[in-house]
Design a protein around this motif. Structure first.
Motif, PDB file in Angstrom:
ATOM      1  N   TYR A 387      -6.666   0.883  -6.965  1.00  0.00           N
ATOM      2  CA  TYR A 387      -8.092   0.618  -6.742  1.00  0.00           C
ATOM      3  C   TYR A 387      -8.322   0.010  -5.364  1.00  0.00           C
ATOM      4  O   TYR A 387      -9.222   0.411  -4.629  1.00  0.00           O
ATOM      5  N   TYR A 388      -7.487  -0.940  -4.965  1.00  0.00           N
ATOM      6  CA  TYR A 388      -7.626  -1.536  -3.637  1.00  0.00           C
ATOM      7  C   TYR A 388      -7.410  -0.482  -2.540  1.00  0.00           C
ATOM      8  O   TYR A 388      -8.114  -0.463  -1.522  1.00  0.00           O
ATOM      9  N   LEU A 391     -10.426   1.849  -2.272  1.00  0.00           N
ATOM     10  CA  LEU A 391     -11.561   1.170  -1.663  1.00  0.00           C
ATOM     11  C   LEU A 391     -11.356   1.021  -0.166  1.00  0.00           C
ATOM     12  O   LEU A 391     -12.264   1.244   0.644  1.00  0.00           O
ATOM     13  N   LEU A 394     -11.917   4.312   1.477  1.00  0.00           N
ATOM     14  CA  LEU A 394     -13.340   4.595   1.567  1.00  0.00           C
ATOM     15  C   LEU A 394     -13.953   3.900   2.771  1.00  0.00           C
ATOM     16  O   LEU A 394     -14.721   4.507   3.532  1.00  0.00           O
ATOM     17  N   TYR A 395     -13.602   2.634   2.953  1.00  0.00           N
ATOM     18  CA  TYR A 395     -14.099   1.923   4.135  1.00  0.00           C
ATOM     19  C   TYR A 395     -13.608   2.595   5.422  1.00  0.00           C
ATOM     20  O   TYR A 395     -14.318   2.656   6.428  1.00  0.00           O
ATOM     21  N   THR A 402     -16.737   0.082  10.086  1.00  0.00           N
ATOM     22  CA  THR A 402     -16.000  -0.500   8.961  1.00  0.00           C
ATOM     23  C   THR A 402     -14.500  -0.539   9.238  1.00  0.00           C
ATOM     24  O   THR A 402     -13.781  -1.341   8.658  1.00  0.00           O
ATOM     25  N   LYS A 408     -12.786  -5.486   5.531  1.00  0.00           N
ATOM     26  CA  LYS A 408     -13.041  -4.286   4.726  1.00  0.00           C
ATOM     27  C   LYS A 408     -11.759  -3.455   4.594  1.00  0.00           C
ATOM     28  O   LYS A 408     -10.921  -3.744   3.744  1.00  0.00           O
ATOM     29  N   HIS A 412      -8.266  -4.618   2.296  1.00  0.00           N
ATOM     30  CA  HIS A 412      -7.982  -3.899   1.056  1.00  0.00           C
ATOM     31  C   HIS A 412      -6.646  -3.165   1.132  1.00  0.00           C
ATOM     32  O   HIS A 412      -5.921  -3.069   0.132  1.00  0.00           O
TER      33      HIS A 412
END
Length: 1457
Positions: A387-388, A391, A394-395, A402, A408, A412
């Protein structure tokens, strides 16, 4: 009946059985049974007799009855066993072991040997039926019996080993007991036999569910006896792996086993499983991988898959699961867990479909994969670290803002790596962050390295890690990573690693390894044009030029916009000496952009081509190429003036003109290069000026690289060339050392000081020192000897040393030096010339042979002149005409023609040698080349006068003319001109007046009067000049030059009246000469200006331009006529282009100038071409029966036009031959013969017409029958007619065709060779090509029909090779391709040659050649069954509208089906 009768009957039955009378035996037995029903023997005999009679049921009943009567008797059991063995019934086979068992019991007490036999049979049955327990009992019984007999231990051990071998598949307790018993019996202990048996028993332990304590006890016992053997520990380790027990004892056991046997698979599997349990996944993967390489276990594959899944190596996990499931599908308890792992691995890789298939196989009832795109299952798969990571990713993908925000993406990714240190993708993105955002390359490299260590399939991380290592200079790390990847890589994978390692090897010059690695990279991606270029570079460094050329060609095909691949291909061709092809490749680049390396290469190629032309004395073409080379090199030097090599090449090109004749050395040079203003136009410089340009270029190069010895050498050579050129122009430089020679000597000494090991420098310094002006012979000798010492195999230095000795008249030393040079290089012409000069000096008979040999080696001016001199001397000596020496040297060696050809080249190069022109004129005269002889003789006089005038030797010129009788007008005019140039005007006037008395025509008198007027004006006698000019204008044939002079005289002296009168008379002449018209216009304008009418000046100039365009159409006509002739030569007819063809162009020329006989003759040729094209295409010709008309028109126009008589005769002869040829083509042989007869009636001895008549008569004979055979007398007449026209090249071709039609191929070859020799002598390039192509076509015929031997093949290759030396001719390439097709039809070279002709991109390429090549290419591809290339060829045929090829393809397809 008594017992005696029973015994007698039994005895009779026994005898009957012995005699094989089994029926009688049955009768006797039945007699016995009637008397005694319970008689055992009778029942046994009945069973035996019935068995022999194949009465199975009766025999079985009898034996069973006998056994029932007495079960302990052997006979019945033996008979029953015999019956069961003989009878093939399944129920008998079932009962047979029981019978054998009973026999064993009965024999055990009576006959042990038979007992053992029965046990053997019983053992065989149990073994074949795989009844291990019964087999074990039988063997136990056997061993027990042996023990009771007291046999030796060795025999018992052997029996036990046999028993163990038989029971190895049973895996029961009996087997273990047998092992233990064998181990107890075997001796000695320890020993080899004991060791083998103990190994066997441990193998059983591995496969039997034994107690751990018992296994441990056995292992410890054996280890105490054999401490260095690993098999007891292997048994124990296998037990631990099977039970899953990984306690301290198990780990200790695994460690002990690894110490004893490092390559043991069990120890690695055990340690790997323990590492997996403890969370050390990388160690687990390493150990499990090593263990599974040695042995495959389902537990090992399962553990390996789990460890790989934990470290996110999903591809490896899926592979491991597949391996385990494939090899151990029978272990059902392992299958669900491995299927689950495999499904999760596919899911994490994003391969949903594969994961779904695995899930359905695992449990069809579950739907977690199939519903909602795996949403129900994803929470089970995704962990916190993932999950980290998602994320952070995505950033990262949201954009630069970002990415730069540490809270960000960076934060992560760090959390993901913290929660799961094996998550390689997190480290990869951290590497991206540190490299692209933070700029910390050290950390970035560490992250990439970690990511790649965690996941070896992460190519992005691996490539980034290697690139950063290389950037930081850490090549060891980079190579270590690349080595690890390439060792594991399968063919067609790991492109990034192979390519990077290949580039590294290329950088460190390990070219062979670079080639291998780059080839491996191309296996992964054959369409990577960059990789192809790198591979080409590696081949090039390895000197594999052909392979490099193919690689760069492939790169250019994949990326046509890449300049580098085209440039390298051109550079390779240049290296291989293919300068024309290389220049064409360079031009592809330079026409698109100014690429300096391509401009440099183009200049080098053009300069090399120019030098090759100069070697063949083709100076005109060489000068054109030198001009182009200078233009291209100057373009390059304008872009990069800091490159010394470009200035050096410009110097080479400028200096190269020193070889050619000064008259030829007129080179167009850019203004700035010539030292002029750059805004002005290009200037044409002479030889001396070009050498000065070369001097400046070398100086500019030396300014950039002053320490380059080769540049000093080139500059010294340039000064030497300048000195030689100056000495040829002025006499003074021959008498004193010139400044240029001293400069040359100083430059060469400078180069030797920098590089004393270069033999060329020493040699050139010797040549310069020996030259006139210096003549330092001691220094020259020293230099030549030093050059030889530096390079002993130095043919040039030895030759120059011999020349020095010869110059000093030391014949013996000169001969020795030339002899050594000949031994070093027999093809070096200069040493042969030296020997010839020595032979000439000593009066040897070998002189002429030596000079002839020099002309055969190459064209050298000294050798050519020497050979021509000896040929002419021999011919002038008429006393030796009948000697063998004369016949050999002159006749057999074709000396006259050879000397004439060689001397023509000599005079083309050296145009100021009267002796050479004298010999050339004599040779031309002997060959009946009268016009060429006249030109040569005229050149002699011109040379003599020009040489005397140019050298200021006017007194010699006057003396030379006075030595003549002075009766001819030309001699008097020459003497008068010499007087005039000497300043002796009175003597010149007197001589012109004397010539005036000799002049016979009015025109000659007019020119002489004009010359006298000019001299009088120069002398200051204006009135006398006017009088002479007026007198000239009063002649019947006044000349425009006199009127021009009179008009100019009036203008100079401002006499407008005189100028106007003279101009009026001049305008009346209506001259069509462009020069005269221009002068008339100029004089008119000057007269108007003298009168002050300046407006009228402009009007007169405009009127003159329009008047010239209307009246003088000759230039337009000539331009059209020459264009039409060029179109005729290239085969442009209406079949190819309706509007732009030879006929249309020549028709326009005839319309513009209908009185020009040449235009009508050209029209006649164009009509003939049109008719020929119609015949070839199969259509009817539309311009027939024009021969007589056009021939009459040409004759009439020729008589009306004022042209020279020889030209008119040649034109009439050509027109006659053309008319006869046209009539023969149309089949009108009677008219053709009548035409020839008509001409012969007027000129009976006309050889050309006689030849035409013979051709017509021969054609009639050939058409008389289907297969005509010409008599030998006719062939002799034809040959004689051709010999009467020795310079008619077409006649030799026709004679060769006649010979070929008669099957006389050798004679045809000789005729073609004769035409080739004649074309070479006459310098007719087109006929040289035609003769060679016809010769090649003739030789190709026997090759195509399969004639054995290599003579015809060699002839084809010889002729086509010579053609290609003369230029690029597609027909020659076609013949070579067809020869390759005949020789090796299925070879790749055949396809390459044909494809080059079929897929040509040239617009001017002959269609017929391409079509013929396409037919044979189609046959080649059909033979190879290459459907893909066949489709490509057919598509090309459709594009070109080649319907014949499509029909041919359908025929081939039908024939092969």
């Amino acid at each position: 009946m008594s017992s005696k009768e029973v015994k007698a009957a039994l005895k009779s039955a026994r005898d009957a059985i012995k005699n094989k009378e089994f029926k009688e035996a049955l009768k006797h037995c039945k007699t016995v049974l009637k008397l005694e029903k319970s008689n055992y023997n009778a029942w046994v005999f009945i069973g035996l007799a019935a068995c022999e009679l194949e009465q199975t049921d009766q025999s079985l009943t009898a034996y069973k009855k006998a056994i029932e009567l007495d079960p302990e008797q052997l006979l019945a059991w033996q008979g029953l066993a015999n019956l069961y063995e003989k009878t093939d019934q399944w129920d008998f086979k079932v009962e047979l072991p029981n019978v054998y068992q009973k026999l064993v019991e009965l024999y055990s007490s009576s006959d042990k040997n038979k007992c053992y036999d029965m046990i053997k049979k019983l053992s065989d049955i149990y073994q074949s039926d795989r009844e291990q327990l019964k087999l074990a009992k039988v063997w136990q019984q056997l061993i027990q019996l042996k023990e009771e007999d007291g046999v030796e231990k060795k025999e018992l051990v052997k029996l036990l080993k046999d028993m163990i071998q038989l029971l190895s598949e049973g895996l029961n307790e009996t087997l273990i007991a047998a092992f233990e018993k064998a181990m107890a019996l075997v001796e000695p202990v320890p020993g080899e036999e004991h060791k083998k048996i103990s190994r066997f028993i441990f193998l059983i332990f591995l496969q039997l569910p034994c107690e751990e304590a018992k296994i441990k006890e056995a292992c410890e016992s054996v280890l105490s006896l054999y401490p260095n053997h690993s098999y007891p520990l292997e048994v124990l380790c296998g037990h631990y792996l099977k039970t899953g027990n990984m306690d301290e004892n198990a780990v200790s056991c695994f460690s002990r086993l690894q110490d004893l046997a490092p390559n043991s698979g069990l120890s690695h599997l055990g340690l790997g499983t323990k590492s997996l349990q403890e969370g050390r996944y990388n160690d687990a993967i390493i150990n499990l991988t090593k263990g599974l390489k040695q042995m495959s276990l389902s537990t090992g594959w399962c553990s390996l898959a789990e460890a790989q899944f934990k470290t996110h190596r999903y591809s490896d996990c899926a592979v491991s699961c597949s391996q385990g499931l494939c090899r151990f599908h029978f272990e059902a308890e392992k299958e669900p867990s491995m299927l689950a792992l495999k499904g999760r691995a596919y899911l994490n890789k994003g391969q949903i479909d594969r994961a779904l298939q695995v899930n359905l196989r695992l449990n069809p009832c579950l739907t977690c994969f199939s519903s909602q795109k795996c949403k129900t299952y994803s929470p089970l798969i995704l962990q916190k670290c993932e999950y980290y990571f998602l994320l952070g990713k995505l950033y990262w993908e949201m954009g630069p803002e970002t990415r730069k925000d540490r809270s960000k993406a960076h934060t992560h990714f760090l959390k993901a790596a913290k929660f799961d240190p094996h998550l390689g993708c997190a480290f990869r993105y951290l590497g991206h962050y540190y490299r692209e955002v933070a700029g910390d390359r050290g950390r970035a490299q560490g992250c990439y390295k970690k990511a790649f260590e965690l996941n070896g399939d992460d190519n992005e991380s691996g490539a980034a890690s290697v690139d950063l290592s290389i950037e930081q200079g850490d090549m060891e790390t980079a190579l270590r990573i690349l080595q690890s990847v390439t060792e594991k890589a399968t063919p067609g994978s790991a492109k990034w690693a192979w390519m990077r390692r290949g580039l590294y090897y290329l950088k460190v010059e390990q070219h062979q390894q670079a080639v291998a690695d780059l080839q491996a990279a191309l296996r992964a991606d054959p369409e990577d044009w960059v990789c192809w270029e790198c591979l080409g570079e590696a081949y090039l460094k390895r000197r594999s030029f052909t392979a490099a050329l193919k690689a760069f060609s492939r790169a250019h095909q994949l990326q046509p916009s890449s300049i580098y691949s085209v440039y390298q291909a051109a550079a390779i061709k240049q290296t291989l000496g293919k300068f024309k092809e290389a220049a064409a490749e360079y031009l592809l680049i330079t026409t698109k952009q100014d690429y300096v390396p391509a401009l440099k290469g183009l200049g080098e190629c053009q300069l090399s081509l120019a030098k090759s032309l100069m070697e063949d004395c083709r100076d005109g073409g060489a000068i054109d190429l030198i001009e182009k080379a200078i233009q291209n090199l100057f373009r390059a030097v304008q872009l990069r003036p800091d490159l010394s090599c470009l200035w050096k090449l410009l110097g080479d090109a400028s200096t190269a003109v020193s070889i050619v004749s000064p008259n030829r050395a007129q080179v167009l040079v850019p203004a700035s290069l010539a030292g002029l203003d750059s805004s002005s136009q290009a200037n044409r410089l002479n030889q001396v000026q070009m050498l000065k340009v070369g001097e400046r270029c070398y100086a500019r190069a030396l300014k950039l690289m002053p320490e380059a010895p080769s540049l000093w050498y080139d500059l010294g050579l340039n000064y030497y060339r300048q000195a030689a050129c100056q000495s040829a122009l002025t006499e003074e430089n021959q008498n004193s050392p010139s400044q240029d020679l001293e400069k040359a000597q100083q430059c060469l000494k400078k180069s030797i000081m920098m590089d004393s090991g270069n033999y060329s420098y020493w040699n050139t310094l010797g040549v310069v020192s020996m030259n006139k002006g210096l003549e330092n012979f001691a220094l020259a000798q020293h230099c030549f000897i030093k050059s030889i010492q530096v390079e002993p195999n130095n043919v040039v230095a030895w030759t120059n040393l011999g020349t020095l000795y010869l110059k000093k008249e030391n014949i013996e030393l000169a001969h020795e030096a030339f002899k050594i040079a000949q031994s070093l290089e027999p093809l070096y012409v200069n040493c042969w010339i030296g020997q010839a000069l020595i032979a000439e000096g000593v009066g040897s008979y070998d002189t002429m042979d030596l000079f002839r040999h020099t002309t055969e080696l190459s064209t050298h001016m000294e050798g050519v002149k020497g050979y021509a001199y000896w040929v002419c001397s021999t011919m002038l000596d008429k006393s030796n005409r009948n000697t063998e020496l004369y016949r050999y040297n002159i006749v057999q060696m074709n000396a006259i023609s050879a000397a004439q050809v060689a001397l023509s080249k000599y005079t083309e190069r050296i145009q100021s040698d009267p002796e050479a022109f004298t010999m050339l004129g004599y040779l031309n005269e002997h060959l009946h080349l009268n016009r060429q002889a006249l030109q040569a003789y005229q050149r002699i006089c011109t040379i003599h006068f020009i040489s005397c005038s140019n050298l200021g030797q006017l007194e010699d010129a006057v003396r030379a003319y006075k030595s003549t009788p002075l009766q001819d007008l030309s001699d008097l005019v020459g003497l008068a001109l010499a007087y005039c140039r000497s300043g002796l005007l009175q003597e010149s006037i007197a001589t012109y007046e004397r010539a005036l008395a000799v002049a016979s025509s009015e025109k000659e008198k007019a020119y002489l009067l004009t010359a006298l007027a000019l001299l009088q004006h120069r002398h200051g006698n204006l009135d006398s000049a006017k009088t002479l000019l007026f007198k000239c204008s009063m002649l019947k044939e006044p000349i425009s030059e006199s009127l021009l002079c009179l008009c100019a005289l009036g203008l100079v002296h401002s006499d407008a009246t005189l100028a106007a009168a003279a101009l009026a008379e001049l305008l009346k002449q209506d001259s069509t000469s462009e020069g005269v018209v221009q002068q008339q216009c100029l004089l008119t304008c000057a007269l108007l200006a003298l009168r002050g009418s300046y407006v009228a000046v402009q009007r007169e100039a405009s009127r003159a331009v329009h008047r010239y365009d209307k009246k003088n159409s000759s230039p337009q006509t000539r331009a059209l006529l020459y264009s039409g002739l060029n179109q005729l030569a290239t085969g442009r007819h209406s079949g190819e282009d309706k509007y732009k063809n030879a006929l249309k162009t020549i028709q326009r020329a005839v319309l513009l100038c209908p009185d020009d006989p040449a235009a009508w003759a050209a029209l006649m040729a164009a009509c003939h071409i049109e008719n020929t094209s119609c015949y070839l295409s199969g259509s009817a010709p539309c311009r027939q029966s024009l021969e007589h008309t056009l021939m009459s028109v040409v004759s009439m126009k020729g008589m009306l036009t004022d042209i020279e008589r020889p030209l008119a005769q040649s034109l009439e002869g050509w027109v006659l031959q053309q008319a006869v040829t046209g009539l023969m083509m149309e089949g009108q042989l009677d008219q053709a013969e009548a035409l020839c007869t008509q001409v012969l009636s007027v000129s009976p001895e006309h050889p050309a017409v006689l030849l035409s008549l013979r051709q017509v008569q021969c054609q009639r004979l050939l058409l008389a029958s289907p297969e005509p055979v010409l008599p030998e007398v006719v062939l002799e007449q034809l040959n004689k007619a051709v010999l009467m026209n020795p310079t008619n090249l077409g006649a030799w071709h026709w004679l060769a065709d006649v010979y070929r039609s008669q099957g006389l191929l050798v004679q045809a070859v000789m005729a073609y060779r004769q035409s080739l020799q004649l074309a070479s002598q006459l310098g007719v390039h087109s006929y040289q090509v035609a003769s060679l192509l016809r010769l090649a076509l003739l030789a190709l015929g026997p090759c195509m029909v399969g004639v054995t031997g290599n003579d015809w093949k060699d002839l084809v290759m010889e002729a086509t090779t010579e053609v290609l030396k003369l230029g690029s001719f597609p027909v020659a390439h076609l013949f070579q391709a067809l020869l390759q097709f005949v020789d090796k039809m299925n070879s790749r070279e055949t396809r390459r040659l044909l494809e080059r002709l079929v897929y040509t991109s040239s617009q001017d390429f002959p269609v017929t050649v391409a079509q013929v090549a396409s037919w044979y290419l189609l046959r080649h591809l059909h033979a190879k069954h290459d459907q893909e290339l066949i489709d490509v060829l057919l598509q090309h045929a459709k594009k070109k509208d080649d319907q014949r090829l499509l029909v041919f393809h359908s025929l081939l397809t039908r024939s092969s089906s």
